[in-house]
Design a protein around this motif. Structure first.
Motif, PDB file in Angstrom:
ATOM      1  N   UNK A 157       4.098   0.844  -0.861  1.00  0.00           N
ATOM      2  CA  UNK A 157       3.905   1.711   0.525  1.00  0.00           C
ATOM      3  C   UNK A 157       2.953   1.134   1.419  1.00  0.00           C
ATOM      4  N   UNK A 158       1.563   0.833   0.870  1.00  0.00           N
ATOM      5  CA  UNK A 158       0.542   0.500   1.557  1.00  0.00           C
ATOM      6  C   UNK A 158       0.875  -0.746   2.390  1.00  0.00           C
ATOM      7  N   UNK A 159       1.525  -1.839   1.709  1.00  0.00           N
ATOM      8  CA  UNK A 159       1.766  -3.018   2.249  1.00  0.00           C
ATOM      9  C   UNK A 159       2.941  -3.008   3.354  1.00  0.00           C
ATOM     10  N   UNK A 160       3.837  -2.135   3.139  1.00  0.00           N
ATOM     11  CA  UNK A 160       4.820  -1.915   4.010  1.00  0.00           C
ATOM     12  C   UNK A 160       4.308  -1.281   5.367  1.00  0.00           C
ATOM     13  N   UNK A 161       3.507  -0.434   5.204  1.00  0.00           N
ATOM     14  CA  UNK A 161       2.673   0.377   6.426  1.00  0.00           C
ATOM     15  C   UNK A 161       1.796  -0.866   7.195  1.00  0.00           C
ATOM     16  N   UNK A 178       2.335  -4.003   7.093  1.00  0.00           N
ATOM     17  CA  UNK A 178       3.422  -4.953   7.969  1.00  0.00           C
ATOM     18  C   UNK A 178       3.757  -4.379   9.148  1.00  0.00           C
ATOM     19  N   UNK A 179       4.108  -3.069   9.126  1.00  0.00           N
ATOM     20  CA  UNK A 179       4.577  -2.408  10.362  1.00  0.00           C
ATOM     21  C   UNK A 179       3.540  -2.361  11.503  1.00  0.00           C
ATOM     22  N   UNK A 180       2.138  -2.051  11.028  1.00  0.00           N
ATOM     23  CA  UNK A 180       1.072  -2.019  11.761  1.00  0.00           C
ATOM     24  C   UNK A 180       0.873  -3.275  12.599  1.00  0.00           C
ATOM     25  N   UNK A 181       0.827  -4.313  11.744  1.00  0.00           N
ATOM     26  CA  UNK A 181       0.658  -5.806  12.339  1.00  0.00           C
ATOM     27  C   UNK A 181       1.955  -6.278  13.033  1.00  0.00           C
ATOM     28  N   UNK A 182       3.352  -5.829  12.819  1.00  0.00           N
ATOM     29  CA  UNK A 182       4.242  -6.415  13.813  1.00  0.00           C
ATOM     30  C   UNK A 182       4.045  -5.671  15.077  1.00  0.00           C
ATOM     31  N   UNK A 183       3.507  -4.276  14.813  1.00  0.00           N
ATOM     32  CA  UNK A 183       3.518  -3.699  16.172  1.00  0.00           C
ATOM     33  C   UNK A 183       2.311  -4.454  17.099  1.00  0.00           C
ATOM     34  N   UNK A 184       1.315  -4.892  16.486  1.00  0.00           N
ATOM     35  CA  UNK A 184       0.048  -5.516  17.249  1.00  0.00           C
ATOM     36  C   UNK A 184       0.573  -6.949  17.653  1.00  0.00           C
ATOM     37  N   UNK A 185       1.714  -7.551  16.976  1.00  0.00           N
ATOM     38  CA  UNK A 185       2.174  -8.902  17.302  1.00  0.00           C
ATOM     39  C   UNK A 185       2.663  -8.765  18.593  1.00  0.00           C
ATOM     40  N   UNK A 186       3.493  -7.584  18.688  1.00  0.00           N
ATOM     41  CA  UNK A 186       4.512  -7.433  19.999  1.00  0.00           C
ATOM     42  C   UNK A 186       3.640  -6.788  21.359  1.00  0.00           C
ATOM     43  N   UNK A 187       2.251  -6.824  21.200  1.00  0.00           N
ATOM     44  CA  UNK A 187       1.455  -6.300  22.389  1.00  0.00           C
ATOM     45  C   UNK A 187       1.243  -7.678  22.951  1.00  0.00           C
TER      46      UNK A 187
END
Length: 94
Positions: free
Chosen positions: A79-83, A85-94
């Motif tokens: 669960x922590x890793x999924x969160x 990964x979602x956080x870093x995916x958002x950061x990469x899109x910026x």
């Protein structure tokens, strides 16, 4: 609490084994053994229940508890890793 029986335990086990291994009707076997057919039927049913009941092994119980704890920890990590990964995916899109 065990009730005393006029039939010895070995006799009951042998009677149940005879019922299970014979193709004769239970009533006939009961008559031949001099036992009430309902008494014999209850012995057979009890033996089936005992055979179907799982055997409690402390080592297995301990292992199951350990594995359940490990699964819970791994689920939290996932669960922590999924969160993350979602956080870093958002950061990469910026």
């Amino acid at each position: 609490m065990s009730r005393s029986s006029k039939y010895p335990e070995q006799f009951r086990r042998d009677a149940v084994e005879l019922v299970e291994s014979s193709d004769r009707p239970l009533r006939q076997i009961a008559r031949e053994l001099g036992v009430n057919h309902e008494t014999l039927r209850s012995w057979v049913n009890k033996a089936k229940e005992e055979a179907a009941a799982p055997v409690e092994d402390p080592a297995v119980t301990d292992e199951v508890q350990r594995l359940r704890k490990q699964v819970a920890e791994l689920q939290k990590e996932k669960e922590i890793l999924c969160k993350a990964a979602a956080y870093f995916a958002k950061e990469m899109d910026r």
